[in-house]
Design an enzyme around this catalytic site. Structure first.
Site, PDB file in Angstrom:
ATOM      1  CE  LYS A 171      -3.514   2.724   0.075  1.00  0.00           C
ATOM      2  NZ  LYS A 171      -4.594   2.740   1.067  1.00  0.00           N
ATOM      3  CE  LYS A 239      -3.269   7.554   7.216  1.00  0.00           C
ATOM      4  NZ  LYS A 239      -3.596   6.176   6.755  1.00  0.00           N
TER       5      LYS A 239
END
Length: 293
Positions: A171, A239
Site C-alpha cells: 500500500k 499521512k
C-alpha cells in the site's frame, strides 16, 4: 453467511459494510458517528454501541480506521477487538497504517489465539462504493483463503502479497505511485494551459498513449474543471506519505522522488487544501508556477 463485526463506518467503511450485507453476511457495525451506524441499519445490518458489542459472536472482524493511533486503540486497547473476540476469530484490518503496527497486531492476535491479516485497499471512495477496490493482503495463506470470499464482495483485485505487514508495504508503494502520477498530471495541465493549449484534448491524447493511467482515466476532467470534492483527502495522503518515508528508512533505501512528492503533498496541506481530494495537488503546482488558483 458469515457473522462479521465491522468497526469504522466512514467514507470507505460504510459502503464496504453495506456490500457485505448485500452479499448475505450478518454484519454488526460500530462507529463513533451515530449517523454512520444508522445508515448501516437501513441497509439491513445490525448496530452496536461499542467495539466489544460489534465483535461479540463474530467469526470475522473487519476494521477500517483512519490511522495507527485508532488501530492501536480499537484493536489493541482495553475493551478492543483482541480483548473481546473469541478464540479463532479472524481479524482483518483494512486501514492504511505502518507495517510495524500491522505486525504488532498479528503478534498480539496470535498470543490470544486469534488470527490477523493486514488488507489495505486502493481505489478510494469510488472503489468502495462500486466494490471495485484493489486489496493487498499480508498474513498467513490459510487465513487469506478464508477471508477471500468476504473480500470478493469488496474488490476486484485481491492478492496475497506476503506475511504480516506485507500488505501495508504494498500500500505504501501504491501511495507513492499515486502521488507521483497526480503530481505529473498536475504539471502537464499547468504546462498545457500556460502554453495556450486546451488541456482537454491534450490529456485525451495522453490517456490513449504510453502515458495512460487510471488517474487520467478517472480524474482528468474533474482536475481541469478544478473540482476537488474529496474521494481521498490530501490530509490522508499526507499521512500515507509519512508511512512511505518511514518504510524507506526502515528498509534502508533511498526514494528521492517519493520525498519530493511527500513535500508537495505537505505543502498542499499547509496551503489549506487538506480537506480536498488529493487531485488538488494541482493547486500546489499552480501556485509554485505563479498561476492563478
Amino acid at each position: 453467511m458469515t457473522a462479521v463485526g465491522f468497526v469504522g463506518l466512514g467514507i470507505m467503511g460504510s459502503p464496504m459494510a453495506g456490500h457485505l450485507v448485500a452479499a448475505g453476511h450478518q454484519v454488526t457495525g460500530f462507529d463513533l458517528a451515530t449517523e454512520a451506524v444508522r445508515k448501516l441499519a437501513q441497509t439491513g445490518g445490525r448496530t452496536a454501541g461499542s467495539v466489544a458489542e460489534a465483535v461479540d459472536g463474530a467469526e470475522v472482524v473487519i476494521t477500517m480506521l483512519p490511522a495507527d493511533p485508532q488501530v492501536e486503540q480499537v484493536v489493541l486497547g482495553e475493551g478492543g477487538v483482541l480483548e473481546a473476540a473469541k478464540p479463532g476469530t479472524l481479524v482483518i484490518d483494512m486501514s492504511t497504517i505502518r507495517p510495524e503496527t500491522s505486525q504488532a497486531v498479528a503478534r498480539a492476535a496470535t498470543e490470544r489465539g486469534l488470527r490477523a491479516l493486514d488488507a489495505p485497499v486502493s481505489g478510494g471512495e469510488t472503489g468502495a462504493r462500486q466494490a471495485s477496490l484493489s486489496i493487498m493482503v499480508g498474513g498467513a495463506e490459510a487465513d487469506f483463503a478464508q477471508a477471500r470470499p468476504l473480500l470478493e464482495a469488496l474488490g476486484k483485485t485481491i492478492v496475497h502479497v506476503g506475511p504480516a505487514g506485507a500488505g501495508q508495504v504494498v500500500k505504501a508503494a501504491n501511495q507513492l505511485v499515486v502521488g507521483g502520477i497526480y503530481a505529473l498530471v498536475s504539471e502537464a495541465i499547468v504546462l498545457l494551459e500556460a502554453a495556450g493549449v486546451d488541456p482537454g484534448p491534450g490529456l485525451d491524447v495522453l490517456a490513449g498513449g504510453l502515458a495512460a493511467n487510471r488517474i487520467l482515466d478517472l480524474k482528468r476532467e474533474s482536475m481541469i474543471a478544478r473540482q476537488f470534492q474529496p474521494g481521498f483527502r490530501i490530509d490522508l495522503h499526507h499521512k500515507d506519505m509519512g508511512i512511505v518515508l518511514a518504510a524507506a528508512r526502515q528498509a534502508e533505501v533511498a526514494l528521492p522522488v517519493s520525498a519530493l512528492i511527500a513535500q508537495l503533498i505537505a505543502a498542499g496541506r499547509a496551503m489549506g487544501y487538506g480537506s480536498l481530494d488529493h487531485s488538488a495537488l494541482l493547486r500546489v503546482v499552480e501556485q509554485l508556477s505563479g498561476r492563478p488558483a
